[in-house]
Design a protein around this motif. Structure first.
Motif, short mmCIF file in Angstrom:
data_model
loop_
_atom_site.label_atom_id
_atom_site.label_comp_id
_atom_site.label_asym_id
_atom_site.label_seq_id
_atom_site.Cartn_x
_atom_site.Cartn_y
_atom_site.Cartn_z
N MET A 1 -0.15 -22.52 3.65
CA MET A 1 0.09 -22.34 5.09
C MET A 1 0.27 -23.68 5.79
N ALA A 2 -0.56 -24.66 5.40
CA ALA A 2 -0.46 -25.98 6.03
C ALA A 2 0.89 -26.63 5.74
N ARG A 3 1.36 -26.50 4.50
CA ARG A 3 2.66 -27.07 4.15
C ARG A 3 3.79 -26.37 4.91
N ALA A 4 3.69 -25.05 5.06
CA ALA A 4 4.70 -24.32 5.81
C ALA A 4 4.72 -24.76 7.27
N LEU A 5 3.54 -24.97 7.86
CA LEU A 5 3.46 -25.40 9.25
C LEU A 5 3.99 -26.82 9.42
N ASP A 6 3.84 -27.66 8.39
CA ASP A 6 4.44 -28.99 8.45
C ASP A 6 5.96 -28.87 8.60
N ALA A 7 6.54 -27.86 7.97
CA ALA A 7 7.99 -27.70 7.98
C ALA A 7 8.50 -26.99 9.23
N VAL A 8 7.80 -25.94 9.67
CA VAL A 8 8.36 -25.10 10.74
C VAL A 8 7.36 -24.79 11.85
N GLY A 9 6.26 -25.53 11.92
CA GLY A 9 5.18 -25.13 12.80
C GLY A 9 5.30 -25.50 14.26
N ASP A 10 6.33 -26.25 14.66
CA ASP A 10 6.44 -26.57 16.09
C ASP A 10 7.27 -25.50 16.81
N ARG A 11 7.26 -25.53 18.12
CA ARG A 11 7.92 -24.49 18.91
C ARG A 11 9.41 -24.40 18.64
N TRP A 12 10.09 -25.52 18.57
CA TRP A 12 11.55 -25.47 18.59
C TRP A 12 12.19 -25.16 17.24
N THR A 13 11.52 -25.52 16.15
CA THR A 13 12.16 -25.33 14.84
C THR A 13 12.49 -23.87 14.58
N LEU A 14 11.54 -22.97 14.80
CA LEU A 14 11.80 -21.56 14.53
C LEU A 14 12.80 -20.97 15.53
N LEU A 15 12.85 -21.52 16.74
CA LEU A 15 13.85 -21.04 17.69
C LEU A 15 15.24 -21.49 17.28
N VAL A 16 15.36 -22.69 16.70
CA VAL A 16 16.65 -23.12 16.14
C VAL A 16 17.04 -22.20 14.99
N GLU A 50 17.07 -30.62 8.38
CA GLU A 50 17.91 -31.04 7.26
C GLU A 50 17.07 -31.66 6.15
N ALA A 51 16.11 -32.50 6.53
CA ALA A 51 15.25 -33.15 5.54
C ALA A 51 14.39 -32.13 4.78
N GLU A 52 14.04 -31.03 5.45
CA GLU A 52 13.23 -29.98 4.82
C GLU A 52 14.07 -29.00 4.01
N GLY A 53 15.39 -29.17 4.03
CA GLY A 53 16.25 -28.26 3.29
C GLY A 53 16.47 -26.92 3.96
N LEU A 54 16.25 -26.86 5.27
CA LEU A 54 16.43 -25.61 6.01
C LEU A 54 17.83 -25.46 6.56
N THR A 55 18.47 -26.57 6.89
CA THR A 55 19.80 -26.53 7.47
C THR A 55 20.70 -27.55 6.78
N ALA A 56 21.99 -27.36 6.97
CA ALA A 56 22.99 -28.32 6.51
C ALA A 56 23.97 -28.56 7.65
N ARG A 57 24.50 -29.76 7.70
CA ARG A 57 25.49 -30.13 8.73
C ARG A 57 26.81 -30.34 8.03
N ARG A 58 27.86 -29.70 8.53
CA ARG A 58 29.18 -29.85 7.89
C ARG A 58 30.26 -29.95 8.95
N ARG A 59 31.35 -30.57 8.57
CA ARG A 59 32.48 -30.71 9.48
C ARG A 59 33.25 -29.39 9.51
N GLN A 60 33.70 -29.00 10.70
CA GLN A 60 34.48 -27.78 10.83
C GLN A 60 35.88 -27.98 10.26
N PRO A 61 36.44 -26.96 9.63
CA PRO A 61 37.82 -27.08 9.12
C PRO A 61 38.82 -27.17 10.26
N ARG A 62 39.91 -27.86 10.04
CA ARG A 62 40.96 -27.95 11.06
C ARG A 62 41.53 -26.57 11.33
#
Length: 203
Positions: A1-16, A50-62
Motif C-alpha cells: 500500500m505504501a509503494r502504491a501511495l508513493d506512485a498515485v497517492g496525491d490528489r492530482w495523479t488519480l484525477l489525471v 511517466e517515471a512511474e510507468g503510468l503514462t507515455a508522451r508521444r507526438r501526434q501524427p500529421r
C-alpha cells in the motif's frame, strides 16, 4: 500500500488518470478539465507519472501537431482503483453548488461501474447525455486494453442512450436509486429501439 501511495497517492495523479482513461489528451486539454491545478503542478505530476510507468508522451501524427499523453497498460489497470474510490466517495458528494465545476465525463467512472453491474449481459457502447455534455461508455470484456469511456457519442452508434443530470448520476453512484428505479421515476430518460431500451422502459 505504501509503494502504491508513493506512485498515485496525491490528489492530482488519480484525477489525471481519470482524464486519460478516456484516451490520449493534450496538456492543454488536461489543464482545462482539471480546475484548480496549476501548470507547474500538472507538469510535475505528468513527469512523475511517466517515471512511474503510468503514462507515455508521444507526438501526434500529421497533420496534427504537438504531443499527447496516454496511459500505459499499468496506468489503465488503475480503473478498478478509481471505481472503488468513486463508489466510496459518492455518499459525500451532497447537492451540487452553483460554483462547483462539472464536466459530464467526470461521471463516467461511477456510471461505468453501475451499468456494468446492472446491465451485466450488455456489451458495447452506451451513450450518456448530461446538460454539461455527452460521453459514451464501453461495457463488456471486449473493452480490455482500450478506453472504458470517451467524450461525445459513440462513433459507431449506440443502441442505448441515457439522458440524466448530475443529481441522478449521484443517486445511481451512491446506490440511492437503481437504474430501473431511476427510469421509472423519470430521472433517467431512455432512448433507443433495441431490446434493452425497451426492457428498461417497461421495467
Amino acid at each position: 500500500m505504501a509503494r502504491a501511495l508513493d506512485a498515485v497517492g496525491d490528489r492530482w495523479t488519480l484525477l489525471v488518470v481519470r482524464e486519460l482513461l478516456a484516451g490520449p489528451r493534450r496538456y492543454t486539454d488536461l489543464h482545462a478539465d482539471l480546475p484548480g491545478v496549476s501548470t507547474d503542478v500538472l507538469a510535475a505530476r505528468l513527469k512523475h507519472m511517466e517515471a512511474e510507468g503510468l503514462t507515455a508522451r508521444r507526438r501526434q501524427p500529421r497533420p496534427a501537431s504537438g504531443h499527447v499523453y496516454e496511459l500505459t497498460e499499468r496506468g489503465r489497470a488503475l480503473l478498478p482503483v478509481l471505481t472503488a474510490l468513486a463508489t466510496w466517495g459518492a455518499p459525500a458528494l451532497g447537492t451540487p453548488r452553483p460554483t462547483d465545476a462539472v464536466r459530464a465525463h467526470w461521471w463516467a467512472v461511477p456510471l461505468h461501474a453501475v451499468l456494468s453491474a446492472e446491465l451485466a449481459d450488455r456489451m458495447g457502447p452506451v451513450d450518456v447525455a448530461l446538460p454539461e455534455g455527452t460521453f459514451h461508455l464501453r461495457l463488456g470484456p471486449g473493452t480490455a486494453g482500450g478506453p472504458a469511456y470517451a467524450e461525445g457519442p459513440a462513433p459507431e452508434g449506440a443502441g442505448l442512450r441515457l439522458e440524466l443530470d448530475a443529481t441522478a448520476c449521484a443517486a445511481l453512484a451512491d446506490g440511492t436509486r437503481t437504474l430501473a428505479e431511476a427510469v421509472r421515476d423519470g430521472t433517467v430518460r431512455v432512448t433507443g429501439d433495441g431490446e434493452l431500451p425497451q426492457a428498461l422502459r417497461s421495467a
